[in-house]
Design a protein around this motif. Structure first.
Motif: not given
Length: 372
Positions: A282-284, A296-299, A312-313, A325-328
């Motif tokens: 559920g990463i934004k 929400h992010e799409s990969f 993220h963690v 890493p992703h932007a969030r």
């Protein structure tokens, strides 16, 4: 009334902006909250009290058991309790004082004002009050008949108070109200029987689930658990990737896999985040906090989604990310508490605003997974 031999309340806390103005928002609770804080009964973390959050039935079981030294050396009759879960012994203890109960305990459910007041009075050994005194309240008929005697006792002893000639018996009880009602009950006792500073019992149980460390559950166990839960083949097969990134980052993969199960419904999704987005947690996206799909992010691949979950963690606990890493990730890294999180319990209120978020992962997913 029985003697209280232990303190009764410590609210599990997570980051919100609420605590800064709690006195203005809840002026009627100031004396009770200050009393509980001064005696060590109510404690905060990061300046937060979460006084606006609902009390759950499992939390009620623990705080009343601790308050009135109820007998935990018994078993309960509910079909949905588990001896390996933190709340089990407190459910054992509180069951005889539950005036209304069914086949299931439903520990995650919020507790109503009438249930909480009635259970306090039953645990204190108070006699039923005069129910005719309740008829002055406009919503008298809303009070469950099975609770009325105990609710009348709570009203007569000023443990439960109405407003504008309403009791609001069905309203969910928030933490500020719970603190206030328990404070009033304590004040009915001789001073020598009241809690003293330092005798604190943690409300959610002695849970401290480390995020960093070696896996304590094998990938084979995880897959067997997922199959029995009716998980999708995609969710079952992605377990290997979780354990791979667990070894790469030092994070416990079973915790993140359990979180993914909660977030995706075992890979079935069903919400705004869809399977094709490969978003397991559920990463934004950066700078969005709403619940729209595009927030929400799409990969590109399921594996990339897992790597993003671990990264993220990593921002939460202060570990280096794997790859770009992703932007969030950078949004989290800019927060004051970034890099300080060490336990699953600290996810509540940070990853998700639900104060029961970590308990749902632990009790609902991680504990059952460990049994395979």
């Amino acid at each position: 009334m029985k003697k209280i031999t232990a303190a009764f309340l410590m609210l599990m806390l997570c980051t919100t902006a609420f605590a800064a103005n709690w006195q203005a928002q809840y002026p009627w609770a100031v004396d009770a909250v200050n009393y509980c804080m001064n005696t060590g009964i109510l404690v905060g973390a990061d300046g937060n009290l979460l006084l606006d959050q609902n009390i759950t039935r499992s939390q009620m079981a623990k705080l009343i058991t601790a308050s009135f030294s109820l007998d935990k050396n018994r078993t309960n009759s509910f079909s949905d309790t588990d001896p390996s879960v933190w709340d089990y012994e407190y459910i054992n203890a509180i069951e005889p004082y539950m005036l209304i109960k069914g086949q299931t305990f439903n520990g995650y459910e919020s507790v109503s004002r009438e249930e909480f007041a009635a259970t306090i009075m039953a645990a204190m050994g108070a006699s039923d009050g005069d129910t005719t005194n309740l008829t002055v309240y406009n919503d008298y008929n809303d009070i469950d008949r099975r609770y009325r005697g105990a609710v009348a006792a709570a009203v007569e002893n000023d443990v439960l108070k109405g407003a504008d000639y309403n009791i609001n018996p069905k309203n969910n009880l928030i933490r500020a109200e719970a603190c206030t009602m328990l404070h009033r009950a304590i004040m009915l006792l001789p001073e020598s029987q009241r809690p003293v500073a330092g005798d604190v019992v943690k409300l959610e149980g002695e849970m401290s689930t480390d995020l960093i460390g070696d896996a304590q559950i094998s990938v084979e166990q995880a897959k067997a658990w997922a199959r029995d839960k009716g998980a999708t083949a995609k969710f079952i097969n992605i377990a290997d990737t979780y354990w791979y990134y667990g070894r790469q980052t030092g994070l416990r993969p079973e915790i993140l896999y359990a979180q993914a199960a909660l977030e995706t419904g075992y890979g079935k999704y069903g919400g705004v985040v869809t399977e094709d987005m490969n978003n397991w947690a559920g990463i934004k996206v950066a700078n969005r906090n709403d619940d729209a799909k595009e927030a929400h992010e799409s990969f590109e691949t399921p594996e990339e989604g897992v790597r993003a979950h671990f990264n993220h963690v990593c921002a939460y606990v202060g570990l280096a990310p794997i790859g770009t890493p992703h932007a969030r990730y950078w949004s989290v890294l800019s927060l004051s508490w970034a890099g300080t999180i060490r336990t699953l319990e600290q996810f509540s209120g940070r990853w998700c605003p639900d104060p029961e978020y970590a308990i749902k992962i632990y009790d609902g997913c991680l504990i059952p997974m460990s049994k395979y």
